[in-house]
Design an enzyme around this catalytic site. Structure first.
Site, PDB file in Angstrom:
ATOM      1  CG  ASP A  30      -2.029   1.220   1.131  1.00  0.00           C
ATOM      2  OD1 ASP A  30      -3.390   0.585   0.972  1.00  0.00           O
ATOM      3  OD2 ASP A  30      -1.867   2.238   1.011  1.00  0.00           O
ATOM      4  CD  GLN A  93     -14.950   0.024  -2.756  1.00  0.00           C
ATOM      5  OE1 GLN A  93     -16.074  -0.153  -2.546  1.00  0.00           O
ATOM      6  NE2 GLN A  93     -14.153  -0.663  -4.055  1.00  0.00           N
ATOM      7  CB  SER A  94     -10.702   5.849  -1.257  1.00  0.00           C
ATOM      8  OG  SER A  94      -9.508   4.882  -1.185  1.00  0.00           O
ATOM      9  CG  HIS A  99      -8.959  -2.647  -2.646  1.00  0.00           C
ATOM     10  ND1 HIS A  99      -9.832  -2.107  -3.375  1.00  0.00           N
ATOM     11  CD2 HIS A  99      -8.739  -2.068  -1.422  1.00  0.00           C
ATOM     12  CE1 HIS A  99      -9.925  -0.736  -2.487  1.00  0.00           C
ATOM     13  NE2 HIS A  99      -9.304  -1.084  -1.568  1.00  0.00           N
TER      14      HIS A  99
HETATM   15  P1  AMP Z   1      -9.804   1.712   0.390  1.00  0.00           P
HETATM   16  O1  AMP Z   1      -9.681   3.031   0.667  1.00  0.00           O
HETATM   17  O2  AMP Z   1     -10.295   0.449   0.979  1.00  0.00           O
HETATM   18  O3  AMP Z   1     -10.488   1.702  -0.967  1.00  0.00           O
HETATM   19  O4  AMP Z   1      -8.219   1.540  -0.057  1.00  0.00           O
HETATM   20  C1  AMP Z   1      -7.480   1.615  -0.996  1.00  0.00           C
HETATM   21  C2  AMP Z   1      -5.980   1.898  -0.603  1.00  0.00           C
HETATM   22  O5  AMP Z   1      -5.448   1.967  -2.010  1.00  0.00           O
HETATM   23  C3  AMP Z   1      -5.605   2.964   0.179  1.00  0.00           C
HETATM   24  O6  AMP Z   1      -5.025   2.244   1.209  1.00  0.00           O
HETATM   25  C4  AMP Z   1      -4.411   3.556  -0.536  1.00  0.00           C
HETATM   26  O7  AMP Z   1      -3.321   4.088   0.233  1.00  0.00           O
HETATM   27  C5  AMP Z   1      -4.097   2.630  -1.607  1.00  0.00           C
HETATM   28  N1  AMP Z   1      -3.625   2.997  -2.812  1.00  0.00           N
HETATM   29  C6  AMP Z   1      -4.255   4.090  -3.578  1.00  0.00           C
HETATM   30  N2  AMP Z   1      -3.470   4.060  -5.015  1.00  0.00           N
HETATM   31  C7  AMP Z   1      -2.240   3.237  -4.509  1.00  0.00           C
HETATM   32  C8  AMP Z   1      -1.565   3.079  -5.464  1.00  0.00           C
HETATM   33  N3  AMP Z   1      -1.041   3.638  -6.421  1.00  0.00           N
HETATM   34  N4  AMP Z   1      -0.359   2.084  -5.110  1.00  0.00           N
HETATM   35  C9  AMP Z   1      -0.519   1.360  -3.956  1.00  0.00           C
HETATM   36  N5  AMP Z   1      -1.809   1.549  -2.978  1.00  0.00           N
HETATM   37  C10 AMP Z   1      -2.348   2.536  -3.488  1.00  0.00           C
END
Ligand code: AMP
Ligand code: ZN
Length: 113
Positions: A30, A93-94, A99
């Protein structure tokens, strides 16, 4: 899917620090770790969230979960880890590509908040 950051990582169009990869799934560090070990595990196929997974994807979902178990062992955290899927904005979720977060290396609190 176009403009999906995790599809781009799965397709090696943008870089990530991979810890595991097969034909159908990938796992990488992450970017903004919330624990000493914080791995994102994704199917390469674009599924927006768990609530949009189809019955035919049950084997894939099983392999994602088994990958978490294998990665935890490989990284030496198999005894204590948390596996999280945020489903929907209000649940945190963002990124709209299914995932799982594999978190380990610190004490986890409950409820997660
Ligand atoms: P969520 O908020 O559950 O959707 O988790 C999305 C996760 O993806 C967050 O923990 C971010 O830090 C991670 N994330 C977003 N963009 C990237 C990226 N390019 N490489 C690795 N992790 C990422
Ligand atoms: Zn995607």
């Amino acid at each position: 899917m176009q403009d999906c950051i995790f599809c781009k990582i799965a397709g090696h169009e943008i870089n990530a620090r991979f810890v595991h990869e097969t034909d159908e799934l990938a796992a990488f560090q992450d970017l903004n770790p919330q624990a000493p070990t914080h791995i994102i595990i994704i199917p390469k196929k674009h599924i927006a969230r768990l609530s949009e997974a189809a019955e035919e994807e049950i084997p894939l979902l099983g392999r994602l979960q088994y990958a978490a178990r294998e990665i935890a062992e490989k990284l030496g955290v198999a005894d204590n880890f948390r596996l999280v899927a945020n489903n929907g904005r209000k649940a945190g979720q963002s990124v709209d590509h299914l995932h799982y977060h594999l978190l380990a290396g610190r004490k986890m609190n409950w409820p997660p908040g």
